[in-house]
Design a protein around this motif. Structure first.
Motif, PDB file in Angstrom:
ATOM      1  N   VAL A 150     -26.382 -21.023 -72.692  1.00 21.62           N
ATOM      2  CA  VAL A 150     -26.874 -19.691 -72.336  1.00 21.62           C
ATOM      3  C   VAL A 150     -26.572 -18.730 -73.478  1.00 21.62           C
ATOM      4  CG1 VAL A 150     -26.633 -20.113 -69.855  1.00 21.62           C
ATOM      5  CG2 VAL A 150     -24.744 -19.050 -71.119  1.00 21.62           C
ATOM      6  N   SER A 151     -27.251 -17.596 -73.494  1.00 22.64           N
ATOM      7  CA  SER A 151     -27.051 -16.631 -74.569  1.00 22.64           C
ATOM      8  C   SER A 151     -25.946 -15.633 -74.270  1.00 22.64           C
ATOM      9  CB  SER A 151     -28.354 -15.893 -74.852  1.00 22.64           C
ATOM     10  OG  SER A 151     -28.796 -15.228 -73.676  1.00 22.64           O
ATOM     11  N   THR A 204     -21.754 -20.691 -74.512  1.00 21.83           N
ATOM     12  CA  THR A 204     -22.448 -19.984 -75.595  1.00 21.83           C
ATOM     13  C   THR A 204     -22.038 -20.538 -76.953  1.00 21.83           C
ATOM     14  OG1 THR A 204     -20.717 -18.289 -75.630  1.00 21.83           O
ATOM     15  CG2 THR A 204     -22.669 -17.836 -74.274  1.00 21.83           C
ATOM     16  N   SER A 249     -25.273 -20.922 -78.768  1.00 21.09           N
ATOM     17  CA  SER A 249     -26.428 -20.133 -78.325  1.00 21.09           C
ATOM     18  C   SER A 249     -26.130 -18.653 -78.088  1.00 21.09           C
ATOM     19  CB  SER A 249     -26.975 -20.750 -77.034  1.00 21.09           C
ATOM     20  OG  SER A 249     -25.934 -20.869 -76.059  1.00 21.09           O
ATOM     21  N   ALA A 255     -34.519 -16.857 -75.476  1.00 28.91           N
ATOM     22  CA  ALA A 255     -34.798 -17.773 -74.363  1.00 28.91           C
ATOM     23  C   ALA A 255     -35.320 -19.096 -74.915  1.00 28.91           C
ATOM     24  CB  ALA A 255     -35.815 -17.156 -73.421  1.00 28.91           C
ATOM     25  N   ARG A 287     -32.120 -16.101 -66.987  1.00 31.64           N
ATOM     26  CA  ARG A 287     -32.385 -15.176 -68.098  1.00 31.64           C
ATOM     27  C   ARG A 287     -32.638 -15.886 -69.423  1.00 31.64           C
ATOM     28  NH1 ARG A 287     -28.926 -11.948 -64.833  1.00 31.64           N
ATOM     29  NH2 ARG A 287     -29.808  -9.865 -64.584  1.00 31.64           N
ATOM     30  N   ASP A 288     -32.231 -17.137 -69.521  1.00 33.56           N
ATOM     31  CA  ASP A 288     -32.427 -17.896 -70.750  1.00 33.56           C
ATOM     32  C   ASP A 288     -33.640 -18.820 -70.691  1.00 33.56           C
ATOM     33  OD1 ASP A 288     -30.139 -17.187 -72.579  1.00 33.56           O
ATOM     34  OD2 ASP A 288     -29.084 -17.588 -70.712  1.00 33.56           O
TER      35      ASP A 288
END
Length: 161
Positions: free
Chosen positions: A47-48, A89, A92, A97, A144-145
């Motif tokens: 995930v970011s 993370t 990432s 995305a 959200r990613d």
């Protein structure tokens, strides 16, 4: 699972890759995909942003945060399980995305017990402004990613499996 300060204790230990490869059937491992009916206990997602992941997986989907102190990662579970979803993370942070050409897990299925739970979760997400769409016996959304989550009614495992 060992707990420290209300969190499940997580650690990383070295993997003996040579022993693992020696035990593997390399011809079998070259196939793509898993056999039908395979069930996985937990998934790990790139995930970011961990705060955004917590907002989605805990705040909207209702998972418990089981560990938020592991560097660059956060873990989510239900029913006291150590984690059903791990997010990190490490490679990432702050990234865009996912695209359909990305490496890594781009979708997974979440099975819920009871039609009411499946329908209620969809309604909750839609009320919070998330897009959902019908898909293969259930419905889907994206985090959200861009990771797709299919939500459907839990299927009982056949006897003997």
């Amino acid at each position: 699972w060992e707990r420290h300060n209300a969190e499940i204790y997580m650690t990383t230990r070295p993997l003996d890759l040579r022993s693992l490869l020696a035990a593997a059937d390399l011809a079998e491992s070259r196939s793509v995909g898993l056999p039908g009916g395979t069930r996985i206990g937990h998934v790990h997602l790139e995930v970011s942003d961990l705060a955004a992941a917590e907002s989605f997986y805990a705040g909207l989907l209702g998972f418990d945060v089981t560990n938020r102190s592991y560097p660059g990662a956060m873990f989510f579970g239900a029913g006291g399980y150590h984690h059903h979803i791990g997010t990190n993370t490490w490679e990432s942070r702050g990234g865009a995305a996912l695209s359909s050409r990305a490496m890594g897990l781009i979708d997974f299925t979440l099975e819920l017990s009871g039609r009411a739970a499946v329908d209620s979760l969809r309604q909750q997400l839609e009320q919070a402004g998330w897009d959902t769409w019908d898909a293969d016996g259930g419905w889907c959304t994206r985090d959200r990613d861009g990771i797709a989550i299919q939500v459907r009614l839990k299927q009982e495992m056949p006897a003997g499996r």
